[in-house]
Design an enzyme around this catalytic site. Structure first.
Site, short mmCIF file in Angstrom:
data_model
loop_
_atom_site.label_atom_id
_atom_site.label_comp_id
_atom_site.label_asym_id
_atom_site.label_seq_id
_atom_site.Cartn_x
_atom_site.Cartn_y
_atom_site.Cartn_z
N GLY A 90 0.77 -1.23 0.00
CA GLY A 90 0.00 0.00 0.00
C GLY A 90 0.80 1.28 0.00
N GLU A 121 3.83 -7.07 0.75
CA GLU A 121 3.11 -7.30 -0.51
C GLU A 121 3.05 -6.02 -1.34
OE1 GLU A 121 -0.66 -8.59 0.90
OE2 GLU A 121 0.06 -10.49 1.70
N PRO A 122 4.17 -5.52 -1.81
CA PRO A 122 4.15 -4.27 -2.59
C PRO A 122 3.66 -4.50 -4.01
CG PRO A 122 6.37 -5.16 -2.55
CD PRO A 122 5.54 -6.06 -1.67
N GLY A 123 3.00 -3.50 -4.56
CA GLY A 123 2.56 -3.57 -5.95
C GLY A 123 2.88 -2.27 -6.66
N ARG A 163 -7.94 4.98 -13.62
CA ARG A 163 -7.72 5.69 -12.35
C ARG A 163 -8.34 7.09 -12.31
NH1 ARG A 163 -3.47 7.15 -10.34
NH2 ARG A 163 -4.08 6.74 -8.19
N TYR A 218 -11.14 7.11 -9.53
CA TYR A 218 -10.69 7.70 -8.26
C TYR A 218 -10.52 9.22 -8.31
CZ TYR A 218 -9.18 2.82 -7.63
OH TYR A 218 -9.13 1.46 -7.55
N CYS A 258 -17.93 7.13 -25.08
CA CYS A 258 -19.20 7.85 -24.90
C CYS A 258 -19.59 7.91 -23.43
CB CYS A 258 -20.29 7.20 -25.73
SG CYS A 258 -20.01 7.33 -27.50
N GLU A 259 -18.79 8.58 -22.64
CA GLU A 259 -19.03 8.83 -21.22
C GLU A 259 -18.41 10.18 -20.87
OE1 GLU A 259 -20.58 6.98 -18.93
OE2 GLU A 259 -20.77 5.03 -19.94
N TYR A 282 -2.06 -0.51 -12.07
CA TYR A 282 -3.50 -0.33 -12.19
C TYR A 282 -3.88 0.42 -13.47
CZ TYR A 282 -3.00 -1.77 -7.39
OH TYR A 282 -2.66 -2.49 -6.27
#
Length: 434
Positions: free
Chosen positions: A250, A289-291, A328, A332, A361-362, A389
């Site tokens: 995280g 647990e790094p990502g 993203r 977010y 189309c958004e 991500y």
């Protein structure tokens, strides 16, 4: 207040500007866009391995395992680089397990997290002999026991405990709150450990927590570590010993160059190690647990400007990438750094404040808002910090083709995922007969 850092702790820059042009290692991004087309994800091999190496150095001299979080970027080329460097893996689905094994990763160095593991996924993981399951509920504990009994095996388990810590991040990626779906409630953990320890089909080997993603302060990690160690000591008083302590991941990366920087990898790991040692648990194996911190800064999304549109309330740079390529910002409200691949010495138009938007189309299909830009059709833009991500969350919304992916190694570029073709969109589909 600025923070002094050791040069060895500073991540290697994956992308640098030379004579006005952006490079990934020794390859111009403009050349990659021309060779492979756009949208295009580009990753730096050197930067990925440098970040992983910082975790290795921070844990040097003690029993430990770095389990890369596959969900951040699951490309086989990326996973293979990390497997060859000795990484373990943190998975959240049977599909991710299959990717790890296909990339040369070791099942015995893989932990399986996630709130909704199916019986089929549990069986496949048991047969592959993974390191352990990070159990997230009482029903999951029972399901694992049932599957293990059917296979006549003992399943290694670790409870993912929800420490009820606010990580100060976006609510969608905060996973350690009381309201979060993740993990076992802190108050229930002791009783579930007793059940697991008494179950002949389960082997208790560790404890785990993960409080969220893109966490920019050390304090929430330290608070969660203390809460976890409190449980460890209560368990030991009840003669339930643990082999490993898993503190999740995280750690934030710096998407912006201004403002206070998040802790370095060495600072984050160091804070946890000091707490573990101070409380007398230095003999246990430590897992992280790094990502995002491994792959995020190592990646960029290249996109070509289709055209410049002047609206009634502002300007838009319309590009060939979209929210299906990079979720993203839409999901977010995330800020991503977008820069021209080649800086113009004489802008084709005056600089203007514009939004960078895609063809979907958004109204939520935007990649950057309110940026000072001077571009024209055909120019290539780079979204930096896009290694995590991005492609792992990509979709075919609006029947768009997913991007190609490239890993740069020095002066060489390798395509590790070809661009999708139109026929790929319809694989597995069929028409109902008359």
């Amino acid at each position: 207040m600025s923070r002094q850092t050791n040069p060895a702790e500073v991540p290697l820059a994956a992308f640098v500007r030379r004579s006005g042009a952006l490079y990934c290692e020794d390859v111009p991004l403009q050349e990659l866009a021309q060779r492979f087309g756009t949208p295009l994800y580009v990753y730096s091999r050197r930067a990925i391995l440098d970040a992983y190496g910082q975790y290795q150095r921070a844990l040097s001299g003690r029993a430990s395992l770095i389990c890369y979080a596959v969900k951040a970027n699951s490309n086989l080329g990326v996973l293979n680089l990390l497997a060859r460097a000795g990484s373990g893996f943190d998975i959240v689905s049977g599909g991710e397990l299959a990717r790890v094994l296909a990339a040369g990763g070791a099942a015995e160095c893989t932990v399986f997290s996630g709130v909704g593991k199916t019986e089929q996924e549990i069986e496949r993981a048991l047969r592959a002999q993974i390191m352990c399951f990070n159990v997230e509920s009482d029903f999951e504990l029972q399901t694992i026991s049932t599957v293990a009994a059917r296979l006549r095996r003992r399943a290694p388990v670790s409870l993912r405990v929800n420490p009820q810590i606010d990580p100060g991040t976006h609510p969608y990626i905060a996973t350690g709150l009381k309201s979060s779906k993740f993990g076992v409630a802190y108050e229930q953990a002791i009783e579930l450990y007793r059940r697991a320890a008494a179950d002949p089909h389960l082997e208790v080997i560790g404890i785990d927590c993960h409080i969220g993603s893109q966490i920019a302060q050390a304090a929430p990690f330290e608070q969660a570590a203390d809460r976890l160690l409190d449980l460890v000591e209560r368990l030991e008083h009840q003669r339930i010993g643990l082999h490993h302590l898993d503190f999740g991941g995280g750690l934030a990366i710096a998407y912006r160059s201004d403002g206070e920087a998040p802790p370095t990898i060495a600072e984050w790991v160091g804070a946890i190690v000091r707490r573990v040692d101070a409380r007398g648990h230095g003999g246990k194996t430590l897992l992280v647990e790094p990502g995002r911190s491994v792959v995020g800064p190592a990646g960029a999304l290249l996109m070509q400007v289709i055209g410049w549109k002047q609206g009634a309330a502002g300007a838009f740079a319309v590009v060939d990438a979209a929210m299906n390529d990079q979720m993203r910002p839409a999901l977010y409200d995330a800020w991503m750094d977008v820069q021209p691949v080649v800086a113009r010495s004489e802008p084709p138009r005056g600089f203007a404040i514009a939004d960078v938007v895609g063809p979907i189309c958004e109204s939520g299909d935007w990649l950057a808002r309110g940026r000072m830009l001077s571009v024209e059709a055909g120019d290539v833009l780079a979204m930096l910090g896009a290694g995590a991500y991005g492609m792992s969350m990509a979709s075919n919304y609006n029947s768009r083709l997913r991007a190609a992916e490239v890993i740069v190694d020095g002066s060489q570029a390798y395509c590790v995922r070809r661009r999708e073709r139109v026929e790929d969109l319809m694989v597995g589909e069929s028409i109902v007969p008359d």
